[in-house]
Design an enzyme around this catalytic site. Structure first.
Site, PDB file in Angstrom:
ATOM      1  N   ASN A  91     -10.935   6.946   3.299  1.00 27.45           N
ATOM      2  CA  ASN A  91     -10.629   6.950   1.870  1.00 27.45           C
ATOM      3  C   ASN A  91     -11.408   5.881   1.117  1.00 27.45           C
ATOM      4  O   ASN A  91     -12.059   6.151   0.133  1.00 27.45           O
ATOM      5  CB  ASN A  91      -9.122   6.736   1.639  1.00 27.45           C
ATOM      6  CG  ASN A  91      -8.280   7.848   2.221  1.00 27.45           C
ATOM      7  OD1 ASN A  91      -8.691   9.001   2.233  1.00 27.45           O
ATOM      8  ND2 ASN A  91      -7.106   7.502   2.705  1.00 27.45           N
ATOM      9  N   LYS A 104      -3.805   9.819  17.391  1.00 23.42           N
ATOM     10  CA  LYS A 104      -4.212  11.044  18.090  1.00 23.42           C
ATOM     11  C   LYS A 104      -3.419  11.231  19.391  1.00 23.42           C
ATOM     12  O   LYS A 104      -3.990  11.440  20.473  1.00 23.42           O
ATOM     13  CB  LYS A 104      -5.716  11.031  18.385  1.00 23.42           C
ATOM     14  CG  LYS A 104      -6.601  11.042  17.145  1.00 23.42           C
ATOM     15  CD  LYS A 104      -6.529  12.355  16.397  1.00 23.42           C
ATOM     16  CE  LYS A 104      -7.484  12.388  15.223  1.00 23.42           C
ATOM     17  NZ  LYS A 104      -7.394  13.647  14.456  1.00 23.42           N
ATOM     18  N   GLU A 158      -0.179  -2.323  -6.930  1.00 24.57           N
ATOM     19  CA  GLU A 158      -1.001  -1.286  -7.564  1.00 24.57           C
ATOM     20  C   GLU A 158      -0.173  -0.086  -7.994  1.00 24.57           C
ATOM     21  O   GLU A 158      -0.417   0.498  -9.050  1.00 24.57           O
ATOM     22  CB  GLU A 158      -2.081  -0.812  -6.588  1.00 24.57           C
ATOM     23  CG  GLU A 158      -3.052  -1.889  -6.189  1.00 24.57           C
ATOM     24  CD  GLU A 158      -3.861  -1.477  -4.983  1.00 24.57           C
ATOM     25  OE1 GLU A 158      -5.092  -1.407  -5.118  1.00 24.57           O
ATOM     26  OE2 GLU A 158      -3.274  -1.227  -3.917  1.00 24.57           O
ATOM     27  N   ILE A 180      -6.890   1.028  10.042  1.00 30.47           N
ATOM     28  CA  ILE A 180      -7.290   2.057  11.002  1.00 30.47           C
ATOM     29  C   ILE A 180      -7.363   1.452  12.393  1.00 30.47           C
ATOM     30  O   ILE A 180      -6.878   2.022  13.364  1.00 30.47           O
ATOM     31  CB  ILE A 180      -8.642   2.685  10.594  1.00 30.47           C
ATOM     32  CG1 ILE A 180      -8.450   3.528   9.329  1.00 30.47           C
ATOM     33  CG2 ILE A 180      -9.207   3.542  11.731  1.00 30.47           C
ATOM     34  CD1 ILE A 180      -9.746   4.072   8.758  1.00 30.47           C
ATOM     35  N   GLY A 197      -7.461  -1.517  -3.015  1.00 31.28           N
ATOM     36  CA  GLY A 197      -7.154  -2.869  -3.462  1.00 31.28           C
ATOM     37  C   GLY A 197      -6.766  -3.815  -2.354  1.00 31.28           C
ATOM     38  O   GLY A 197      -6.434  -4.976  -2.625  1.00 31.28           O
ATOM     39  N   GLY A 243       0.822  -1.195   0.000  1.00 30.70           N
ATOM     40  CA  GLY A 243       0.000   0.000   0.000  1.00 30.70           C
ATOM     41  C   GLY A 243       0.863   1.253   0.000  1.00 30.70           C
ATOM     42  O   GLY A 243       2.093   1.197   0.110  1.00 30.70           O
ATOM     43  N   VAL A 244       0.209   2.403  -0.121  1.00 26.37           N
ATOM     44  CA  VAL A 244       0.918   3.680  -0.201  1.00 26.37           C
ATOM     45  C   VAL A 244       1.071   4.279   1.193  1.00 26.37           C
ATOM     46  O   VAL A 244       0.160   4.211   2.006  1.00 26.37           O
ATOM     47  CB  VAL A 244       0.144   4.663  -1.104  1.00 26.37           C
ATOM     48  CG1 VAL A 244       0.851   6.011  -1.167  1.00 26.37           C
ATOM     49  CG2 VAL A 244      -0.002   4.082  -2.503  1.00 26.37           C
ATOM     50  N   GLY A 245       2.233   4.847   1.474  1.00 25.74           N
ATOM     51  CA  GLY A 245       2.386   5.557   2.735  1.00 25.74           C
ATOM     52  C   GLY A 245       3.748   5.406   3.355  1.00 25.74           C
ATOM     53  O   GLY A 245       4.653   4.775   2.808  1.00 25.74           O
ATOM     54  N   ASN A 246       3.880   6.011   4.530  1.00 26.29           N
ATOM     55  CA  ASN A 246       5.155   6.072   5.225  1.00 26.29           C
ATOM     56  C   ASN A 246       5.649   4.694   5.657  1.00 26.29           C
ATOM     57  O   ASN A 246       6.823   4.360   5.484  1.00 26.29           O
ATOM     58  CB  ASN A 246       4.999   6.988   6.453  1.00 26.29           C
ATOM     59  CG  ASN A 246       6.335   7.542   6.925  1.00 26.29           C
ATOM     60  OD1 ASN A 246       7.227   7.766   6.126  1.00 26.29           O
ATOM     61  ND2 ASN A 246       6.458   7.751   8.219  1.00 26.29           N
TER      62      ASN A 246
END
Length: 511
Positions: A393, A417, A303, A373, A397, A278-281
């Site tokens: 979001n 948080k 993807e 999440i 995929g 997946g996309v991200g840090n």
């Protein structure tokens, strides 16, 4: 002379004379989109989306809606998320009635969660089938960005393919944006497969390795469908890449240690199996860790191509990457353009109903790594909704790969948080991936391998390894009291308390 060479030596990217006669301004093209239309737009993770016509359409909608009368809104179907120049500008003028299948725009998100925009969240592999089957209704117009048009009218795809093949085939009319900012040397990097079919006429997809090419370099486009061509010169919109923080590095470390153990046991080859990320840090931290480790000749069937994958391709850690789009930072785009001759032989871009296809994920044995999440103590994962009701979001995929891959790994920091929220909860407030599809959960605290474990064993593994110390005692207390509640011991729950953590957060600001 190759079309790439012709395009590079020509003042225009449009080599088809019939389509050159249909060049119009963005405003003129926007005027061709009627109220209530179903519009299929290109774009996937901020790459290859139309840059000019959506903004012109937003201006038109603003003017028409100011004049009163019936609101002007359209339905937008894409490949995945796009950018502010598309989703943002159209959502801002309240121009979107229905949006699918994935978005990440803050204005869209606000309108979805306030009930002002309808949103349908689909597995990305299924969108094309839904369109072909007629489940979504008739597509009126396709608005597609391309890198160029060849003399015969075929299209050189842009920096993403997504659902473009299906949109072009399904739409009654087509508007093309030809973006000269896209590198002309993208030509030849794409692999468009025209062998898919609906049941009962399906045949096996003959792809057994991420490096296999099974299709064509170009998108076929009926010239008579094209009603307008707009020339643009604008970059894709992507965010700067953030260096992995300590939490991301710790998560990556747990995953890399796990890979090493699986290799030693003999459950993974030393080249691993094709990676989906997946996309991200956190995913980029894993990719950086893989690049710094002992791994060589890895493959990716995923993807998106991220910055970390470019580094791996350049170093030789990764020998080939198959995807449907790029998701690069500005520095990543600069690196790609500078060294495109190196990358073009190692990257294959496919339509998303192939890049995400369950048949291929199962056959290739994908190692899937995606974010969450929240996860509950039995391994159910929520990857889309905040506090059970507010869309973030979309599922994207992740479900395509989680259910069908060899390993489904879900990752997250253990809290959010500033420690007010635990990512591990008694019961998730929304389920996207059931306990049956989730094999590994990882936080910076540790890794829980859920394979072969019963629900009660999973609860111990997740609480012990993944929960933050601030929440671990409360989670164990919940589990123990549920276990002895007399309600049943297979998957113990206290129904009156199962979502109390979420309720407490909404009431007090802390779980």
């Amino acid at each position: 002379m190759k079309s790439e060479e012709k395009i590079m030596s020509s003042p225009s990217r449009i080599l088809c004379e019939r389509l050159r006669q249909r060049i119009v301004s963005a405003d003129e093209a926007a005027a061709m989109i009627p109220r209530g239309a179903n519009v299929g737009m290109s774009g996937f993770t901020g790459a290859g989306y139309p840059k000019a016509v959506p903004g012109a359409l937003a201006n038109r909608i603003r003017t028409l809606n100011t004049e009163g009368g019936q609101p002007f809104r359209i339905n937008i179907w894409t490949g995945a998320s796009t950018a502010p120049e598309l989703d943002g500008v159209l959502a801002e003028v309240d121009g979107i009635e229905m949006r699918l299948p994935f978005q990440s725009d803050p204005i869209c998100r606000d309108r979805i969660n306030s009930g002002k925009m309808e949103y349908v969240d689909y597995h990305l592999s299924e969108v094309s089938q839904y369109a072909w089957s007629g489940f979504l209704g008739k597509m009126d117009i396709a608005l597609i960005e391309v890198a160029g048009i060849r003399e015969d009218g075929s299209l050189i795809p842009s920096s993403s393919i997504g659902n473009n093949k299906t949109w072009i085939e399904q739409a009654d009319k087509i508007i093309l944006e030809v973006n000269s900012r896209q590198n002309a040397k993208l030509e030849g990097m794409h692999d468009i497969y025209y062998g898919t079919a609906l049941p009962p006429n399906r045949k096996p997809i003959m792809l057994t390795d991420p490096a296999d090419r099974i299709g064509e370099h170009y998108l076929s486009c009926p010239i008579d469908k094209v009603i307008a061509v707009v020339e643009t010169d604008a970059p894709d919109r992507n965010s700067p890449f953030k260096s992995p923080d300590d939490v991301s590095k710790r998560i990556a470390g747990h995953i890399l240690d796990f890979f090493q153990r699986e290799i030693e046991i003999g459950r993974l080859p030393k080249e691993l199996l094709p990676i989906q990320s997946g996309v991200g840090n956190i995913p980029n931290a894993v990719l950086e860790g893989l690049d710094a480790g002992p791994f060589k000749n890895l493959t990716a069937f995923t993807e998106v191509i991220q910055d970390g994958m470019l580094k791996m391709l350049k170093s030789g850690t990764l020998k080939v990457a198959s995807a449907t789009a790029f998701s690069l930072s500005p520095d990543g785009i600069k690196e790609f353009d500078t060294n495109i001759d190196l990358y073009r032989d190692k990257i294959i871009l496919r339509q998303q109903d192939i890049s995400n296809h369950p048949e291929l994920a199962r056959r290739l044995g994908i190692i899937a790594m995606n974010g969450l999440i929240e996860a509950d103590i039995y391994g159910n994962v929520n990857s889309t909704h905040i506090m059970g009701t507010r869309m973030m979001n979309g599922i994207g995929g992740s479900g395509d790969f989680a259910r069908n891959g060899y390993l489904s790994i879900f990752v997250s920091p253990s809290t959010a948080k500033n420690g007010a929220i635990s990512s591990i909860v008694p019961m998730v407030s929304h389920v996207d991936h059931t306990e049956h599809d989730v094999k590994i959960i990882v936080t910076e605290q540790g890794l829980a391998d859920l394979r072969g474990l019963s629900p009660r064993q999973r609860a111990h593994a997740i609480i012990s390894n993944c929960a933050h110390p601030d929440f671990k005692p409360a989670l164990m207390d919940y589990y123990e009291r549920a276990l002895h509640s007399g309600r049943g011991q297979h998957t113990p729950h206290l129904l009156e308390e199962a979502l109390s953590w979420h309720c407490r957060y909404e009431q007090t600001g802390r779980m």
